[in-house]
Design a protein around this motif. Structure first.
Motif, PDB file in Angstrom:
ATOM      1  N   ARG A 179       0.829  -1.204   0.000  1.00  0.00           N
ATOM      2  CA  ARG A 179       0.000   0.000   0.000  1.00  0.00           C
ATOM      3  C   ARG A 179       0.872   1.267   0.000  1.00  0.00           C
ATOM      4  N   THR A 180       0.250   2.395  -0.124  1.00  0.00           N
ATOM      5  CA  THR A 180       0.945   3.671  -0.202  1.00  0.00           C
ATOM      6  C   THR A 180       1.797   3.900   1.043  1.00  0.00           C
ATOM      7  N   PHE A 181       3.085   3.900   0.847  1.00  0.00           N
ATOM      8  CA  PHE A 181       4.032   4.017   1.949  1.00  0.00           C
ATOM      9  C   PHE A 181       3.824   5.294   2.731  1.00  0.00           C
ATOM     10  N   SER A 182       3.502   6.378   2.052  1.00  0.00           N
ATOM     11  CA  SER A 182       3.397   7.676   2.724  1.00  0.00           C
ATOM     12  C   SER A 182       2.180   7.774   3.629  1.00  0.00           C
ATOM     13  N   SER A 183       1.285   6.791   3.599  1.00  0.00           N
ATOM     14  CA  SER A 183       0.114   6.800   4.475  1.00  0.00           C
ATOM     15  C   SER A 183       0.391   6.201   5.846  1.00  0.00           C
ATOM     16  N   TYR A 184       1.580   5.670   6.026  1.00  0.00           N
ATOM     17  CA  TYR A 184       1.898   4.923   7.237  1.00  0.00           C
ATOM     18  C   TYR A 184       2.945   5.623   8.085  1.00  0.00           C
ATOM     19  N   ALA A 185       2.703   5.646   9.377  1.00  0.00           N
ATOM     20  CA  ALA A 185       3.775   5.943  10.314  1.00  0.00           C
ATOM     21  C   ALA A 185       4.623   4.674  10.438  1.00  0.00           C
ATOM     22  N   MET A 186       5.910   4.863  10.661  1.00  0.00           N
ATOM     23  CA  MET A 186       6.818   3.729  10.730  1.00  0.00           C
ATOM     24  C   MET A 186       7.546   3.720  12.061  1.00  0.00           C
ATOM     25  N   ASN A 225      10.848   8.382   0.918  1.00  0.00           N
ATOM     26  CA  ASN A 225       9.569   7.979   0.341  1.00  0.00           C
ATOM     27  C   ASN A 225       9.706   7.529  -1.107  1.00  0.00           C
ATOM     28  N   ALA A 226      10.673   8.087  -1.813  1.00  0.00           N
ATOM     29  CA  ALA A 226      10.867   7.681  -3.206  1.00  0.00           C
ATOM     30  C   ALA A 226      11.300   6.218  -3.298  1.00  0.00           C
TER      31      ALA A 226
END
Length: 124
Positions: free
Chosen positions: A27-34, A74-75
């Motif tokens: 899924r869209t990585f930028s939607s998640y806190a890590m 993010n890239a």
């Protein structure tokens, strides 16, 4: 579904450095806190560091503040944990985790996806 794969662990002498990487897919990585967690033998899994979904906010466990730095690209859908001034007490399996939320939580149960872990061993 998010898949996480950690790398970069190994054996290092006290005072040395390592950089862990966590490559994410799905899924869209930028939607998640890590977050990064660690678990030593016989101990519970503990929070190490977290970064918000926007990469603007980070938080750290007191035991690693000033020594560890979490960052992400993010890239490349990759989150990093730069670990400096390592101590034998840092020895553990390190896990990367993703949370479908803006804020990085500090409790393992707040995270939705986990990697398989990478071993970090610090010799004295």
């Amino acid at each position: 579904q998010v898949q996480l794969v950690e790398s970069g662990g190994g054996l290092v002498q006290a005072g040395g450095s390592l950089r862990l990487s966590c490559a994410a897919s799905g899924r869209t990585f930028s939607s998640y806190a890590m977050g990064w967690f660690r678990q030593a033998p016989g101990k519970e899994r503990e929070f190490v560091a977290g970064i918000s979904a926007s990469s603007t906010t980070t938080n750290y466990a007191d035991s690693v503040k000033g020594r560890f730095t979490i960052s992400e690209d993010n890239a490349k859908n990759t989150v990093y944990l730069q670990m400096n001034s390592l101590k034998p007490d840092d020895t553990a399996v390190y896990y990367c985790a993703a949370r479908l939320s803006y804020w990085p939580g500090v409790r393992a149960r707040e995270y939705d996806y986990w990697g398989q872990g990478t071993q970090v061993t610090v010799s004295s």
